[in-house]
Write a protein that holds these residues in place. Structure first.
Motif, PDB file in Angstrom:
ATOM      1  N   ALA A 266      11.420  30.870 -29.530  1.00 24.79           N
ATOM      2  CA  ALA A 266      12.592  30.163 -29.207  1.00 24.79           C
ATOM      3  C   ALA A 266      13.713  30.849 -29.930  1.00 24.79           C
ATOM      4  O   ALA A 266      13.580  30.720 -31.333  1.00 24.79           O
ATOM      5  N   GLU A 432      21.828  30.935 -21.869  1.00 25.57           N
ATOM      6  CA  GLU A 432      21.581  29.765 -21.139  1.00 25.57           C
ATOM      7  C   GLU A 432      20.121  29.354 -20.993  1.00 25.57           C
ATOM      8  O   GLU A 432      19.726  28.373 -21.207  1.00 25.57           O
ATOM      9  N   HIS A 433      19.333  30.681 -21.173  1.00 29.05           N
ATOM     10  CA  HIS A 433      18.008  30.387 -21.298  1.00 29.05           C
ATOM     11  C   HIS A 433      17.555  29.846 -22.768  1.00 29.05           C
ATOM     12  O   HIS A 433      16.561  29.203 -22.833  1.00 29.05           O
ATOM     13  N   GLU A 434      18.137  30.266 -23.787  1.00 33.04           N
ATOM     14  CA  GLU A 434      17.681  30.004 -25.124  1.00 33.04           C
ATOM     15  C   GLU A 434      18.753  28.801 -25.724  1.00 33.04           C
ATOM     16  O   GLU A 434      18.237  28.270 -26.732  1.00 33.04           O
ATOM     17  N   SER A 435      19.503  28.072 -25.012  1.00 34.14           N
ATOM     18  CA  SER A 435      20.160  26.781 -25.371  1.00 34.14           C
ATOM     19  C   SER A 435      18.946  26.004 -25.516  1.00 34.14           C
ATOM     20  O   SER A 435      18.151  25.627 -24.793  1.00 34.14           O
ATOM     21  N   CYS A 436      19.132  25.005 -26.669  1.00 32.01           N
ATOM     22  CA  CYS A 436      18.066  24.228 -26.823  1.00 32.01           C
ATOM     23  C   CYS A 436      18.218  22.936 -26.073  1.00 32.01           C
ATOM     24  O   CYS A 436      17.302  22.258 -25.738  1.00 32.01           O
ATOM     25  N   GLY A 437      19.436  22.647 -25.586  1.00 33.84           N
ATOM     26  CA  GLY A 437      19.636  21.482 -24.510  1.00 33.84           C
ATOM     27  C   GLY A 437      19.986  20.196 -25.211  1.00 33.84           C
ATOM     28  O   GLY A 437      19.913  19.424 -24.634  1.00 33.84           O
ATOM     29  N   GLN A 438      20.118  20.314 -26.436  1.00 35.26           N
ATOM     30  CA  GLN A 438      20.455  19.062 -27.290  1.00 35.26           C
ATOM     31  C   GLN A 438      21.945  18.612 -27.059  1.00 35.26           C
ATOM     32  O   GLN A 438      22.081  17.335 -26.426  1.00 35.26           O
ATOM     33  N   CYS A 439      22.641  19.317 -27.071  1.00 33.30           N
ATOM     34  CA  CYS A 439      24.215  19.135 -27.039  1.00 33.30           C
ATOM     35  C   CYS A 439      24.810  19.431 -25.597  1.00 33.30           C
ATOM     36  O   CYS A 439      24.479  20.551 -25.314  1.00 33.30           O
ATOM     37  N   ARG A 443      24.542  23.109 -23.687  1.00 34.33           N
ATOM     38  CA  ARG A 443      23.584  22.951 -22.541  1.00 34.33           C
ATOM     39  C   ARG A 443      24.180  23.036 -20.915  1.00 34.33           C
ATOM     40  O   ARG A 443      23.860  23.997 -20.323  1.00 34.33           O
TER      41      ARG A 443
ATOM     42  N   GLY C  46      24.543  12.346 -32.576  1.00 35.60           N
ATOM     43  CA  GLY C  46      25.381  13.054 -32.473  1.00 35.60           C
ATOM     44  C   GLY C  46      25.352  14.164 -31.348  1.00 35.60           C
ATOM     45  O   GLY C  46      26.200  15.223 -31.472  1.00 35.60           O
ATOM     46  N   CYS C  47      24.626  13.890 -30.414  1.00 35.07           N
ATOM     47  CA  CYS C  47      24.197  15.056 -29.459  1.00 35.07           C
ATOM     48  C   CYS C  47      25.228  14.669 -28.191  1.00 35.07           C
ATOM     49  O   CYS C  47      25.326  15.817 -27.617  1.00 35.07           O
ATOM     50  N   CYS C  48      25.810  13.832 -27.995  1.00 34.53           N
ATOM     51  CA  CYS C  48      26.516  13.864 -26.538  1.00 34.53           C
ATOM     52  C   CYS C  48      27.893  14.504 -26.874  1.00 34.53           C
ATOM     53  O   CYS C  48      28.637  14.719 -25.850  1.00 34.53           O
ATOM     54  N   ARG C  49      28.500  14.312 -28.155  1.00 34.66           N
ATOM     55  CA  ARG C  49      29.593  14.974 -28.497  1.00 34.66           C
ATOM     56  C   ARG C  49      30.903  14.080 -27.993  1.00 34.66           C
ATOM     57  O   ARG C  49      32.133  14.733 -28.409  1.00 34.66           O
ATOM     58  N   LEU C 153      20.843  13.381 -20.815  1.00 34.38           N
ATOM     59  CA  LEU C 153      20.065  13.760 -22.290  1.00 34.38           C
ATOM     60  C   LEU C 153      20.714  13.328 -23.112  1.00 34.38           C
ATOM     61  O   LEU C 153      20.763  14.000 -24.257  1.00 34.38           O
ATOM     62  N   LEU C 172      11.923  14.074 -25.147  1.00 31.89           N
ATOM     63  CA  LEU C 172      12.508  15.389 -24.515  1.00 31.89           C
ATOM     64  C   LEU C 172      11.397  16.433 -24.253  1.00 31.89           C
ATOM     65  O   LEU C 172      10.711  16.648 -25.350  1.00 31.89           O
ATOM     66  N   ARG C 175      13.307  22.913 -22.280  1.00 36.46           N
ATOM     67  CA  ARG C 175      14.589  23.280 -22.930  1.00 36.46           C
ATOM     68  C   ARG C 175      15.659  23.722 -22.292  1.00 36.46           C
ATOM     69  O   ARG C 175      15.702  23.857 -20.946  1.00 36.46           O
ATOM     70  N   GLY C 176      16.820  23.691 -23.049  1.00 35.56           N
ATOM     71  CA  GLY C 176      18.196  24.248 -22.099  1.00 35.56           C
ATOM     72  C   GLY C 176      18.475  23.297 -21.175  1.00 35.56           C
ATOM     73  O   GLY C 176      18.337  22.092 -20.951  1.00 35.56           O
ATOM     74  N   ALA C 177      18.883  23.727 -20.136  1.00 39.22           N
ATOM     75  CA  ALA C 177      19.307  23.221 -18.795  1.00 39.22           C
ATOM     76  C   ALA C 177      18.037  22.466 -18.186  1.00 39.22           C
ATOM     77  O   ALA C 177      18.241  21.540 -17.376  1.00 39.22           O
ATOM     78  N   THR C 179      16.019  20.938 -19.789  1.00 36.77           N
ATOM     79  CA  THR C 179      15.453  19.778 -20.526  1.00 36.77           C
ATOM     80  C   THR C 179      15.497  18.488 -19.593  1.00 36.77           C
ATOM     81  O   THR C 179      16.480  18.183 -18.933  1.00 36.77           O
TER      82      THR C 179
END
Lengths: 514, 531, 357
Positions: A266, A432-439, A443, C46-49, C153, C172, C175-177, C179
């Motif tokens: 990752a 895009e592939h490596e975005s963790c997806g959290q925010c 994402r 703090g993730c939705c921003r 998410l 969760l 990963r990424g999109a 997720t």
């Protein structure tokens, strides 16, 4: 909530040993560790190496490999009946196109020593020199005492070599001043920025300098526990490093604990707080800062985190003084390991004064191949610059002036045979592939950005790119960590510097999404 | 509860004994989990391994019925090591000498021999509890459903008092009441000793107030408690019965004997929402509205009076219980006032009940729940009791000596049977048995048994067995489980089918003061079928 | 307790307690800051921003939900930069959501906070993103469903499942999109540690987690909420009975912060309301006939028969031959009337209820 007796930290390694994050392995690891099964599943599915098919050969999809025919290699291997899958980056840009076997060792064609400068004892790390196992810097540091070491570190002006360029001595002092008696030293060896392979070479050629730097750091911040988070794809390097540790623990490192923890694929885990999450057996999602790791890091304790190269510079700073180290740079202090790959004759890692120009760097690498069109000075995150910037010093300040960055100093040169929008597509796909997806900004933004470019490539209509600036702005302003903040830069920098490459164009037939 | 539910999340230490909180009081358990998430310490004493024990710093797995030994040993350590709150004991307790002399005999080592809990665990808990300010004790029926239930409660109260954990936020002694309105039903006088408003029948003043209010004399002698009424049914001294909203042949112990008695009654009225097991014995069945179909109030475990509101109409001709009761009284010739709504009934009670006088439906509608004591309309209610000083001035420390459970195991009945709840069902099960989800989780009764006992018996998980006590027998599948130790079996109290009711097995001996039966300990044997 | 602090939000001096977040102080003072991932019960993510604000001395926008107050902290919640951030962020969310014919995030029976935000804020229109979130596989549980198309998410559900219900059944994953909210191995909830409390449904801001039994897309106002008290255990949870056409269609928790249960409910309180409308309910008074069977009767017949029967026992055997079993399941008012019936009408104190079970 995990039970009182749960052991979370080992779960990623346990999954790796059981062939990845399969439902069966996850259930078993959950039982053994006491960590809730959904947590094990959530963590396991985050990591590329735990999701891969462990029987397949991995072909690198990074920019340098794309430039050198990754697609053709993929075709060729498939033709030979080898089961393959594309991966985002293997850290082998100098031997592009790169591929590694199921055991994560390079295929023969990708298995050549990197080009480095010939040995020069004046260089702090001296990749080309004989392996230095003297640990003289550590001896000197123990004699000098922590405050004196800190003074030398401050005088050296050493900036973090991982990309952020933050003054090292401030971190050290911060950890040292924390009230908690338990502190950790963590080495970020999760080198994953496409175009970057310098830490790999340090570990291959001078692993003891890294260990020595770690030991000095541990001494100064009064820690005895060292964790090295090593990129999972660096299997050979792991063996070299483990060997060096085993030997050093018998002598110079006696009394310290040194652990290697393998990354599991990752890119985001190169971000220091994502790395800490991963060390603790979680999804590699960056933490909110503050608090900073120096206050509350690994296991919620004060933690000093440094990149491999940063630590490997420390013995020289202690031995020969901070001022001398500083004098090795031009406008900014010190020598720097520059990676260069792409359309150059001898891709490699060159230890040069901080602030050399691209032309100087490429001169060491045997010159350009073809007519250079553009370059990324510091990995995918630094975007693309036009050749008009070829004489700009490659240092932190000079590059940030043009909206780029030195980053990990992984320079990649593209010549005029490259369809620049296509190169941008590769880079955007990577993020895009490596975005963790959290925010959400990262994402959603990184996916939208890649889709917008694809719509443009598919239609040839530049109107598809009209909202790019707004979304890129939001990614920069709204993302939690550096990944999202710069993930649009490949496109925005290309639009800024190469507007004529983004006019009306014929329809692009096929895109490899990897 | 001496303290209120929202205080739990701020506890620094929780000692949970005889409460499977996550299953019996899930939402209070959530407050405990929040405290844990904050870093609070948790100690759990329970004969079974339950979810909370996994999260606990220590699981004190005592033998069923040995609670007094365990609790007195905790007091022993606190007194012996001088960890008690001397100032509080001096100023606010009495009988410390007798109490401390008694617990002096309850050393952790001797306790270990009886309870099975390592002496070191007892010491650790005692020290942690005594030295943490926000330290709360929680208990449920694992404490009270014993013939020594009152002793258990006294022993726990001693711990709270000698450590000064009374009147402190996020501390105190906190019984978690089992039913939605078990607290309120007692508060408003459904109790043989108590008149409405937590006033004693023996209190002539209170009696006179209600006699004036009702225009009727109130008998002065105490009445029979539930356990005694059940015994009266069985021995023939009770001849007629009115039952509202309780399925006694499911919920009361020694059910077969009770059924024999019910058959002999001259007249039984059952007021219910479902054709319950008890309705089989009724001469008249009166169909009632359920909680969603009527107005009123419930009082929860932290003494909080809250509104119940009609949301939907009752089915068919079913009517709210209060309407039925008023009409029944009128049919008996009593001039029940014309209550327009339950608010009028509350008002009639509250004006004769000083502790509840400040509460009205109107106020509840405006302000939400109110915790009694609430003596006046201006009073904001009392979330934490005994703040500043104990309400009665001093806490009487009871020197309670251990008494063993009433039915010991024997060669013929070698296993201890304990009973309790599962999360997905509720009590008699008349409501939850009729819902899909709970049945997808649990659709039949079962007996939980240790691996060792199952092996000794030669039965496999899921195999049907016969559980036999001196009072009855049921055939249920075995659940082989690490939750119980060798020698203990456990069954849920819920009714899945008439023939497998757990209370066909349980013993109907009650606590001498409360009458609460010893559901938590009786002797049984388990037999292989066909053996 | 340390002293109170003063902070300045949009130039307004406000008092704050140490340990509070900027968002808490703002909310208390009715300063509107949009949020999606925030829930008072959960640790700040703090993730939705959505709640980013400008903090004096900070180069970057910072999440107000996670920024601790300090003396003389200066915060701005309104500026062209913040407006642009909100408009673009919201645009990204909307572009990744299921929309109605007006191009707004769909309304669901349990609301949709994204829609509410979009209705009140000008946002950047962007082409659809269509993230490939993994759906849940076959899930036989009767109560909770997950619709990845409505998921933003925010991880309220997974954090609730970990921090409040603490069973950690969902997390969760990927990963990424890609997720998504997942169970281990994508199994149905019945085969996980889930205890079906439904908290995930309750905290979901958009209706992605939803109650299977309830209609999903009812218009606002079509459902009436009646606040009441749960009739199961003794915690006394406040709940809202959601009523449509004389039937309870679902039970929801009142917002956190208002009631004893702080917005939490368990599986029984939230989902086991099926008994209310069950066909087994008694609908008609019944009298046992000479044949030994129960027969329907009128209320008048039944009440007089009951009165006569009880009075008869009293007359033959005395008041103390009667027992009155009241109910810990019924209301205070009803219990009061039972004991009044026993004491005032029949002159006995033989009245009790299931006081300990």
């Amino acid at each position: 909530m995990q039970s009182k007796s749960a052991q979370r930290e080992g779960i990623l390694q346990q999954l790796a040993e059981q062939g990845g994050a399969t439902a069966l392995a996850v259930a078993q690891v959950a039982r053994q560790s006491g960590v809730p099964e959904a947590d094990v599943w959530g963590a396991g599915t985050f990591y590329g190496l735990l999701r891969r098919d462990p029987k397949k050969t991995l072909v690198c999809n990074g920019l340098s490999c794309k430039l050198h025919g990754a697609d053709a290699l993929h075709h060729q291997l498939a033709g030979q009946g080898v089961a393959t899958e594309f991966v985002a980056c293997l850290g082998l840009c100098d031997v592009a196109p790169a591929a590694v076997g199921p055991e994560l060792l390079p295929l023969p064609a990708s298995d050549q020593p990197a080009h480095v400068l010939p040995s020069d004892p004046n260089l702090p790390i001296d990749l080309g020199g004989p392996r230095d196992r003297s640990y003289r810097g550590l001896g000197a540091a123990l004699k000098l005492g922590p405050e004196a070491v800190l003074r030398e570190l401050q005088a050296s002006g050493l900036q973090g070599r991982g990309g952020a360029g933050f003054a090292a001595h401030i971190k050290w002092r911060s950890v040292r001043s924390q009230p908690s008696p338990t502190r950790y030293v963590v080495c970020n060896a999760d080198e994953g920025e496409p175009g970057t392979f310098k830490d790999r070479e340090v570990i291959r050629r001078q692993p003891d300098k890294l260990l020595e730097g770690l030991a000095i750091a541990a001494h100064v911040v009064e820690s005895t526990q060292i964790y090295i988070y090593l990129r999972g794809e660096f299997e050979r390097e792991r063996r070299i490093l483990q060997d060096a540790i085993d030997q050093a623990l018998l002598g110079p490192l006696a009394g310290l604990e040194v652990h290697i923890v393998r990354g599991q694929g990752a890119y985001i885990c190169g971000e220091e707080t994502a790395l800490l999450e991963s060390l603790e057996g979680r999804r590699g999602m960056p933490r909110l800062k503050p608090p900073f790791p120096t206050e509350r890091g690994f296991r919620n304790q004060p933690t000093l985190i440094h990149n491999v190269e940063t630590l490997a510079c420390v013995p020289d700073i202690v031995l020969r003084g901070g001022t001398r180290f500083a004098s090795l740079g031009r406008r900014e202090p010190g020598a720097k390991l520059y990676c260069i790959s792409g359309h150059v004759a001898r891709p490699g890692v060159y230890e040069l004064p901080l602030g050399v120009t691209l032309d100087e760097l490429v001169a060491h690498a045997g010159g350009y191949i073809g007519t250079p069109l553009a370059f990324s000075p510091g990995g995918a995150s630094s975007g693309f610059l036009p050749m008009g910037e070829r004489s700009r010093p490659l240092d932190f300040a000079s590059l940030s002036q043009v909206g780029s960055m030195l980053g990990s100093a992984g320079a990649v040169v593209l010549n005029d045979s490259v369809d620049l929008p296509l190169a941008v597509h590769w880079q955007l796909s990577f993020f895009e592939h490596e975005s963790c997806g959290q925010c959400a900004p990262c994402r959603l933004g990184s996916r939208w950005m890649r889709q917008a470019l694809d719509r443009y490539l598919a239609s040839g209509d530049p109107a598809e790119l009209s909202d790019v600036r707004d979304v890129a702005w939001e990614m920069l302003e709204g993302s939690i960590c550096g990944l999202g903040q710069v993930a649009a830069l490949p496109l925005t920098s290309a639009l800024q510097h190469f507007p004529h490459h983004f006019g009306h164009r014929p329809v692009t037939q096929e895109l490899h999404h990897g | 509860m001496t303290n209120s539910v929202p205080e739990i999340r701020d506890c620094d230490l929780m000692f949970v004994i005889g409460s499977n909180t996550t299953e019996a009081h899930p939402v209070i358990a959530m407050e405990m989990k929040r405290a844990l998430h904050r870093g609070a310490r948790l100690f759990v004493a329970d004969p079974r391994a339950i979810w909370l024990t996994q999260m606990a710093e220590q699981h004190l797995q005592h033998r069923p019925g040995t609670d007094v030994w365990l609790i007195n040993a905790l007091a022993h350590v606190i007194v012996a090591e001088g960890l008690y709150d001397k100032a509080y004991v001096e100023q606010y307790t009495e009988n410390f000498e007798e109490f401390s002399a008694l617990v002096a005999d309850y050393s952790p080592e001797r306790s270990e021999a009886i309870t099975g809990v390592p002496a070191e665990q007892i010491r650790q808990l005692a020290r942690a509890y005594a030295t943490t300010k926000k330290a709360a004790i929680f208990y449920t029926l694992g404490i009270t459903e014993h013939t020594h239930g009152t002793d258990n409660v006294f022993a726990l109260a001693n711990l709270v008092a000698i450590t000064g954990h009374l009147g402190v936020r996020s501390a105190g002694l906190n019984p978690l009441r089992g039913q939605n309105n078990v607290q309120g039903a007692g508060d408003v006088g459904a109790h043989p000793d108590n008149l409405p408003g937590v006033q004693k029948v023996a209190d002539a003043g209170a009696r006179a107030r209600f006699e004036a209010e009702w225009g009727a004399a109130i008998p002065t002698e105490r009445g029979l408690n539930l356990n005694e009424i059940m015994h009266g049914i069985e021995d023939g001294s009770i001849r007629g019965l009115f039952v509202m909203g309780e399925d006694i042949v499911v919920s009361e112990p020694n059910a077969a004997r009770l059924e024999r008695g019910l058959n002999e009654l001259e007249f039984v009225v059952v007021q219910e929402i479902f054709p319950s097991e008890t309705a089989r014995f009724a001469h008249v069945v009166l169909p009632a509205a359920c909680f969603a179909e009527k107005d009123g109030t419930f009082t929860n475990t932290d003494r909080r009076v809250q509104r119940v509101r009609r949301a939907v109409p009752p089915p068919g001709q079913a009517r709210p219980d209060w309407e039925i009761l008023a009409d029944l009284a009128r049919a008996c010739g009593y001039p029940m006032p014309a209550y327009a709504t339950p608010a009028d009934i509350w008002a009639e009670m509250a004006r004769q009940s000083p502790k509840l006088a400040g509460i009205s439906h109107e106020r509840l509608d405006r302000d939400g729940g109110l915790l009694w004591p609430c003596p006046s309309p201006e009073h904001g209610g009392t979330p934490t009791l005994h703040v500043g000083a104990p309400m009665r001035g001093k806490v009487l420390l009871h020197a309670v000596a251990y008494r063993p459970p009433v039915e010991p195991t024997s060669a013929e009945y070698p296993l201890v049977l304990s009973t309790g709840r599962v999360l997905y069902h509720y009590n008699a099960g008349n409501q939850t048995r009729r819902d899909r989800g709970p049945n997808m989780k649990f659709s039949s009764n079962f007996v939980e048994m240790s691996r060792r006992d199952a092996k000794d018996l030669g039965v496999a998980d899921g195999e049907l067995v016969r559980v036999v006590s001196r009072r009855g027998q049921v055939e249920v599948p075995v659940l082989v489980s690490p939750r119980v130790r060798h020698g203990l079996v456990w069954m849920p109290m819920h009714n899945f089918a008439t023939a497998t009711r757990t209370n066909l097995l349980t013993i109907d001996k009650g606590d001498p003061i409360t009458g609460t039966a010893e559901y938590k300990v009786c002797a049984v044997r388990v037999e292989r079928l066909g053996a | 307790m340390a002293d109170t602090l003063t902070i300045h939000i949009d130039g307004q001096a406000l008092t704050a307690q140490p340990g509070e977040s900027v968002l808490q102080v703002a909310k208390r003072n009715h300063i509107a800051i949009p949020t999606l991932c925030h829930d008072e019960r959960l640790d700040a993510a703090g993730c939705c921003r959505a709640c980013l604000v400008e903090i004096d001395g900070q180069r970057r926008l910072q999440p107000s939900c996670n920024w601790p107050v300090s003396q003389d902290l200066r915060v701005s919640t309104r500026s062209p930069r913040i407006e642009r951030h909100r408009a673009t962020l919201l645009g990204l969310y909307v572009a990744d959501h299921r929309l109605d014919q007006d191009g707004l995030p769909v309304h669901t029976t349990q609301g949709n906070e994204l829609r509410t935000w979009a209705e009140t804020t000008d946002f950047k229109r962007l082409l659809a993103i269509d993230s490939p979130r993994h759906p849940r596989g076959v899930d036989a549980n009767p109560y909770v469903a997950y619709d990845p198309d409505l998921c933003i998410l925010c991880a309220r559900c997974t954090r609730y499942c970990d921090e409040i219900e603490a069973v950690s059944a969902i997390q969760l994953a990927w990963r990424g999109a890609e997720t998504s909210i997942a169970t281990a191995g994508g199994r149905g909830l019945l085969d996980t540690t889930c205890e079906l409390c439904g908290g995930c449904v309750d905290v979901c801001p958009t209706g992605a987690m939803h109650a299977k039994q309830a209609p999903r897309f009812e218009k606002p106002g079509a459902v009436q909420k009646v606040r009441s008290t749960c009739n199961f255990c003794g915690v006394g949870c406040q709940l809202d009975l959601n009523v449509q056409d004389g039937k309870i269609i679902q039970v929801t928790a009142p917002p956190p912060g208002e009631t004893v249960n702080d917005g939490n409910l368990c599986v029984k309180g939230r989902f086991a309301y099926g008994f209310v409308h069950h066909e087994d309910r008694l609908r008609q008074p019944q009298i046992r006939g000479a044949d030994g069977e129960l027969h329907d009767a009128t209320w008048d017949e039944a009440l007089h028969y009951a009165a006569k029967g009880l009075l008869g026992v009293r007359d033959r055997h005395g008041p103390n031959a009667l027992g009155f079993v009241s109910s810990s399941r019924c209301t205070n008012e009803e219990n009061y009337l039972v004991q009044k019936l026993a004491r005032a009408v029949f002159q006995t104190n033989n009245v009790h209820q299931c006081a300990a079970t």
